[in-house]
Design a protein around this motif. Structure first.
Motif, short mmCIF file in Angstrom:
data_model
loop_
_atom_site.label_atom_id
_atom_site.label_comp_id
_atom_site.label_asym_id
_atom_site.label_seq_id
_atom_site.Cartn_x
_atom_site.Cartn_y
_atom_site.Cartn_z
N SER A 1 0.81 -1.21 0.00
CA SER A 1 0.00 0.00 0.00
C SER A 1 0.85 1.26 0.00
O SER A 1 0.51 2.26 -0.64
N TYR B 1 -4.33 -4.60 -5.25
CA TYR B 1 -3.27 -3.67 -5.66
C TYR B 1 -2.78 -4.09 -7.04
O TYR B 1 -2.20 -5.16 -7.21
N SER B 2 -3.00 -3.24 -8.02
CA SER B 2 -2.72 -3.60 -9.41
C SER B 2 -1.23 -3.75 -9.72
O SER B 2 -0.87 -4.29 -10.77
N ASN B 3 -0.37 -3.28 -8.82
CA ASN B 3 1.08 -3.40 -9.03
C ASN B 3 1.64 -4.71 -8.51
O ASN B 3 2.85 -4.93 -8.55
N PRO C 1 2.94 2.27 -4.17
CA PRO C 1 2.07 2.00 -5.33
C PRO C 1 2.79 1.96 -6.67
O PRO C 1 2.25 1.43 -7.64
#
Length: 276
Positions: A152, A187-189, A155
């Motif tokens: 978090s 979390y797209s990463n 990002p």
């Protein structure tokens, strides 16, 4: 390009490799690219991502040296002390080796549940982001909370979850792990290797259906473009053959399109690790 996104190589040392216990006798020896080359060809793989197994700069240099002799190594995930005051300088020096795509720390061996969220470690992650390196997450349940905090807080960092966070397949426990996967995948990463599963099961008595709920949940959460195959060879040999590591996953991909299959078996790894 078909890529096995998670393999290890080592020259066995009983002191350094004390993690290889007596019950792991099958892997208490040297493992080098020559030992897997023909098996990769038989299974139509073009190359591998070599991942650190020892926490030393010497280990990173060893994998880089191997990559100069064995072209099947398409990327290296090495080790650097992310808590060091000189991490920036070390990363600058590593830039000369373009085969190095990222780094990993064996978090699963750390007793501190907040290891990933300590200030000195987060400074190291920020340095990886600055230098555009990936970071592989190797964790246990005690690290779930700090993993989420770390991700978090970063990002712009590309994270890879190794071995789908090592779920308790042997006992078939599911809920705590499943909630963590659902949270992390938000979390797209963060991407995920479907790897190292047989060694989390009963080594001698697993069946393909023991893995179904775990693999299906990971794919449902991460989607088909953020997952990829890794064998975790030679560690996988503790619980089966190289082909077993493929078959555990292959029968769970029935609804993948041709393009999605190409992604899972290689293209997603190529993109994540910037393999050329």
């Amino acid at each position: 390009m078909r890529i096995d996104a998670h393999q290890h190589f080592w020259l066995y040392d009983p002191v350094r490799d004390s993690w290889i216990t007596e019950e792991m006798e099958a892997i208490r020896r040297n493992f080098l690219p020559n030992d897997i080359g023909q098996i990769l060809k038989d299974n139509k793989f073009d190359g591998v991502v070599a991942v650190q197994a020892d926490q030393s700069v010497k280990e990173t240099e060893f994998l880089v040296e191997l990559s100069g002799f064995y072209k099947l190594i398409k990327a290296v995930v090495g080790w650097v002390d992310l808590r060091s005051d000189t991490v920036e300088e070390q990363l600058e020096r590593f830039k000369q080796h373009t085969i190095i795509k990222g780094f990993r720390h064996i978090i699963e061996g750390e007793s501190d549940p907040d290891f990933l969220h300590r200030d000195e470690f987060l400074r190291g992650i920020a340095a990886l982001t600055k230098h555009q390196y990936t970071y592989d997450l190797l964790i246990r349940p005690r690290h779930y909370a700090s993993t989420l905090k770390c991700v978090s807080a970063n990002p712009d960092q590309a994270f890879m979850l190794d071995h789908i966070a090592k779920p308790p397949i042997k006992s078939q426990e599911f809920d705590e792990w499943a909630q963590f996967i659902a949270d992390l995948s938000g979390y797209s990463n963060v991407h995920c290797k479907i790897s190292g599963l047989a060694t989390e099961a009963d080594w001698k008595h697993w069946t393909l259906d023991h893995f179904t709920q775990y693999i299906e949940h990971v794919i449902a959460c991460f989607g088909k473009d953020r997952v990829m195959f890794g064998s975790d060879w030679p560690v996988c040999l503790l619980a089966g053959t190289y082909e077993d590591s493929i078959n555990i996953v292959a029968d769970k991909l029935q609804d993948f399109s041709e393009a999605e299959l190409k992604g899972f078996w290689g293209d997603n790894a190529v993109k994540f690790y910037s393999i050329t």
